[in-house]
Design an enzyme around this catalytic site. Sequence first.
Site, PDB file in Angstrom:
ATOM      1  N   ASP A 110      22.285  -5.090  -5.900  1.00 42.43           N
ATOM      2  CA  ASP A 110      20.952  -4.979  -5.285  1.00 42.43           C
ATOM      3  C   ASP A 110      20.643  -6.224  -4.450  1.00 42.43           C
ATOM      4  OD1 ASP A 110      18.521  -3.762  -4.734  1.00 42.43           O
ATOM      5  OD2 ASP A 110      17.549  -4.459  -6.560  1.00 42.43           O
ATOM      6  N   ASN A 132      28.464   3.866  -8.804  1.00 46.34           N
ATOM      7  CA  ASN A 132      29.581   4.418  -9.571  1.00 46.34           C
ATOM      8  C   ASN A 132      30.376   3.257 -10.143  1.00 46.34           C
ATOM      9  OD1 ASN A 132      29.222   7.227  -9.177  1.00 46.34           O
ATOM     10  ND2 ASN A 132      29.947   6.983  -7.068  1.00 46.34           N
ATOM     11  N   LYS A 134      33.535   2.182 -11.688  1.00 48.03           N
ATOM     12  CA  LYS A 134      34.854   2.825 -11.779  1.00 48.03           C
ATOM     13  C   LYS A 134      35.804   2.120 -12.745  1.00 48.03           C
ATOM     14  CE  LYS A 134      36.024   4.789  -7.667  1.00 48.03           C
ATOM     15  NZ  LYS A 134      35.380   6.109  -7.646  1.00 48.03           N
ATOM     16  N   ARG A 155      11.951   3.794   9.260  1.00 47.11           N
ATOM     17  CA  ARG A 155      11.719   2.745   8.256  1.00 47.11           C
ATOM     18  C   ARG A 155      12.829   2.686   7.210  1.00 47.11           C
ATOM     19  NH1 ARG A 155       6.602   4.043   5.252  1.00 47.11           N
ATOM     20  NH2 ARG A 155       7.036   2.053   4.269  1.00 47.11           N
ATOM     21  N   LYS A 156      13.784   3.606   7.279  1.00 48.63           N
ATOM     22  CA  LYS A 156      14.829   3.674   6.238  1.00 48.63           C
ATOM     23  C   LYS A 156      16.096   2.940   6.651  1.00 48.63           C
ATOM     24  CE  LYS A 156      13.288   8.324   5.273  1.00 48.63           C
ATOM     25  NZ  LYS A 156      13.616   9.735   5.316  1.00 48.63           N
TER      26      LYS A 156
HETATM   27  C1  LIG Z   1      10.048 -15.443   2.385  1.00 49.52           C
HETATM   28  C2  LIG Z   1      11.287 -14.676   2.207  1.00 49.52           C
HETATM   29  C3  LIG Z   1      11.549 -14.290   0.717  1.00 49.52           C
HETATM   30  C4  LIG Z   1      12.823 -13.453   0.506  1.00 49.52           C
HETATM   31  C5  LIG Z   1      12.948 -12.989  -0.945  1.00 49.52           C
HETATM   32  C6  LIG Z   1      14.194 -12.194  -1.086  1.00 49.52           C
HETATM   33  C7  LIG Z   1      14.266 -11.444  -2.381  1.00 49.52           C
HETATM   34  C8  LIG Z   1      15.498 -10.581  -2.325  1.00 49.52           C
HETATM   35  C9  LIG Z   1      15.569  -9.631  -3.445  1.00 49.52           C
HETATM   36  C10 LIG Z   1      16.822  -8.814  -3.308  1.00 49.52           C
HETATM   37  C11 LIG Z   1      16.582  -7.388  -3.288  1.00 49.52           C
HETATM   38  C12 LIG Z   1      15.850  -6.888  -4.488  1.00 49.52           C
HETATM   39  C13 LIG Z   1      14.978  -5.759  -4.055  1.00 49.52           C
HETATM   40  C14 LIG Z   1      14.166  -5.265  -5.192  1.00 49.52           C
HETATM   41  O1  LIG Z   1      14.417  -5.550  -6.326  1.00 49.52           O
HETATM   42  S1  LIG Z   1      12.864  -4.260  -4.805  1.00 49.52           S
HETATM   43  C15 LIG Z   1      12.233  -3.858  -6.436  1.00 49.52           C
HETATM   44  C16 LIG Z   1      12.570  -2.455  -6.845  1.00 49.52           C
HETATM   45  N1  LIG Z   1      11.935  -1.522  -5.969  1.00 49.52           N
HETATM   46  C17 LIG Z   1      10.658  -1.171  -6.121  1.00 49.52           C
HETATM   47  O2  LIG Z   1       9.962  -1.618  -6.999  1.00 49.52           O
HETATM   48  C18 LIG Z   1      10.146  -0.190  -5.112  1.00 49.52           C
HETATM   49  C19 LIG Z   1       9.182   0.802  -5.731  1.00 49.52           C
HETATM   50  N2  LIG Z   1       8.869   1.839  -4.732  1.00 49.52           N
HETATM   51  C20 LIG Z   1       7.880   1.667  -3.848  1.00 49.52           C
HETATM   52  O3  LIG Z   1       7.124   0.709  -3.918  1.00 49.52           O
HETATM   53  C21 LIG Z   1       7.755   2.687  -2.761  1.00 49.52           C
HETATM   54  O4  LIG Z   1       8.335   3.908  -3.150  1.00 49.52           O
HETATM   55  C22 LIG Z   1       8.405   2.207  -1.420  1.00 49.52           C
HETATM   56  C23 LIG Z   1       7.740   0.903  -0.952  1.00 49.52           C
HETATM   57  C24 LIG Z   1       9.927   2.009  -1.569  1.00 49.52           C
HETATM   58  C25 LIG Z   1       8.187   3.286  -0.356  1.00 49.52           C
HETATM   59  O5  LIG Z   1       6.825   3.588  -0.334  1.00 49.52           O
HETATM   60  P1  LIG Z   1       5.990   3.713   1.044  1.00 49.52           P
HETATM   61  O6  LIG Z   1       4.636   4.195   0.674  1.00 49.52           O
HETATM   62  O7  LIG Z   1       6.074   2.454   1.812  1.00 49.52           O
HETATM   63  O8  LIG Z   1       6.814   4.787   1.864  1.00 49.52           O
HETATM   64  P2  LIG Z   1       6.834   6.393   1.677  1.00 49.52           P
HETATM   65  O9  LIG Z   1       6.721   6.801   0.261  1.00 49.52           O
HETATM   66  O10 LIG Z   1       5.886   6.970   2.686  1.00 49.52           O
HETATM   67  O11 LIG Z   1       8.341   6.696   2.142  1.00 49.52           O
HETATM   68  C26 LIG Z   1       8.772   6.418   3.451  1.00 49.52           C
HETATM   69  C27 LIG Z   1       9.971   7.308   3.716  1.00 49.52           C
HETATM   70  O12 LIG Z   1      11.030   6.984   2.786  1.00 49.52           O
HETATM   71  C28 LIG Z   1      11.366   8.118   1.989  1.00 49.52           C
HETATM   72  N3  LIG Z   1      11.651   7.676   0.622  1.00 49.52           N
HETATM   73  C29 LIG Z   1      10.912   6.814  -0.121  1.00 49.52           C
HETATM   74  N4  LIG Z   1      11.506   6.629  -1.325  1.00 49.52           N
HETATM   75  C30 LIG Z   1      12.620   7.391  -1.325  1.00 49.52           C
HETATM   76  C31 LIG Z   1      13.650   7.628  -2.274  1.00 49.52           C
HETATM   77  N5  LIG Z   1      13.637   7.033  -3.480  1.00 49.52           N
HETATM   78  N6  LIG Z   1      14.652   8.454  -1.941  1.00 49.52           N
HETATM   79  C32 LIG Z   1      14.691   9.053  -0.716  1.00 49.52           C
HETATM   80  N7  LIG Z   1      13.749   8.879   0.232  1.00 49.52           N
HETATM   81  C33 LIG Z   1      12.726   8.068  -0.073  1.00 49.52           C
HETATM   82  C34 LIG Z   1      10.129   9.010   2.033  1.00 49.52           C
HETATM   83  O13 LIG Z   1      10.491  10.374   1.773  1.00 49.52           O
HETATM   84  C35 LIG Z   1       9.676   8.806   3.458  1.00 49.52           C
HETATM   85  O14 LIG Z   1      10.533   9.537   4.321  1.00 49.52           O
HETATM   86  P3  LIG Z   1       9.943  10.356   5.577  1.00 49.52           P
HETATM   87  O15 LIG Z   1       9.053  11.383   4.961  1.00 49.52           O
HETATM   88  O16 LIG Z   1       9.183   9.360   6.407  1.00 49.52           O
HETATM   89  O17 LIG Z   1      11.157  10.916   6.263  1.00 49.52           O
END
Ligand SMILES: CCCCCCCCCCCCCC(=O)SCCNC(=O)CCNC(=O)[C@H](O)C(C)(C)COP(=O)(O)OP(=O)(O)OC[C@H]1O[C@@H](n2cnc3c(N)ncnc32)[C@H](O)[C@@H]1OP(=O)(O)O
Length: 201
Positions: A110, A132, A134, A155-156
């Site tokens: 991730d 997966n 393996k 956005r994907k």
């Molecule tokens: C300053 C810099 C700092 C950097 C820090 C670095 C840290 C790095 C960390 C490393 C990395 C660690 C990372 C972590 O640990 S991230 C932590 C784990 N993830 C979460 O907690 C996310 C929880 N989920 C959500 O909050 C919402 O569902 C999100 C934000 C993802 C989308 O909710 P939002 O309300 O925004 O969008 P929408 O619902 O209108 O959906 C938009 C489109 O997407 C499609 N869709 C959505 N879900 C799915 C799905 N499951 N399968 C297939 N499709 C899906 C949906 O059908 C639609 O498609 P369309 O109808 O438009 O075609």
Amino acid sequence: MRLLFDQFMKKCEDGSWIHLPSYEDIATQRSQDFSTFIHAYFPTASEQINKEKLSQGRIFTRSFEDGLGFEYVMFYNDAEKRIVCVFQGGPHLQGMPGFFHGGAIATMIDATVGMNAIVSGGIVMTANLNINFKRPIPLCSIVLINSQLDKIEGRKLLVSCNVQSVDEKILYTEATSLFIKLNPEKEFHIKELVLNSAPPA
Ligand SMILES: CCCCCCCCCCCCCC(=O)SCCNC(=O)CCNC(=O)[C@H](O)C(C)(C)COP(=O)(O)OP(=O)(O)OC[C@H]1O[C@@H](n2cnc3c(N)ncnc32)[C@H](O)[C@@H]1OP(=O)(O)O
């Protein structure tokens, strides 16, 4: 680990690969802005966060003592949209005796595919992660996590990866992931932030 690090640092010399900074180094530069944006995106969840505990927050993969948990370094190739993570997990990541815990492997996957999506898309969250397993990975062994941005559709962001032994003879794990971009307007320019805070090659 050191040998692999030096090999990748050599690849950085012509600019085709970039040694990425750790999350902590990126976060300290813009963490307040980043945090404000995330909390505004999830206002209801934000209200439930204990602000006192928030100040103790640490990136999960950097929260173990040196050598016991997640030891890794990432390199990014912009032309190929690839990130390679050189990962050596420590003994506190054990699952079945002598092997890594599946959750620890999932965490590193991730983190790697997530960094690929962040560099390409800005502020993203993991919506789906399909893994997966393996072959079991021997505890404390060094592996390569090879990730590739496959597609951006609005956005994907679709990112895939595999986990292999250093000699590439053993394929341990394969994964696909879906990230959703929270900032379609790109107001945070995360890519520049990540690349500008990269340690010197
Ligand atoms: C300053 C810099 C700092 C950097 C820090 C670095 C840290 C790095 C960390 C490393 C990395 C660690 C990372 C972590 O640990 S991230 C932590 C784990 N993830 C979460 O907690 C996310 C929880 N989920 C959500 O909050 C919402 O569902 C999100 C934000 C993802 C989308 O909710 P939002 O309300 O925004 O969008 P929408 O619902 O209108 O959906 C938009 C489109 O997407 C499609 N869709 C959505 N879900 C799915 C799905 N499951 N399968 C297939 N499709 C899906 C949906 O059908 C639609 O498609 P369309 O109808 O438009 O075609």
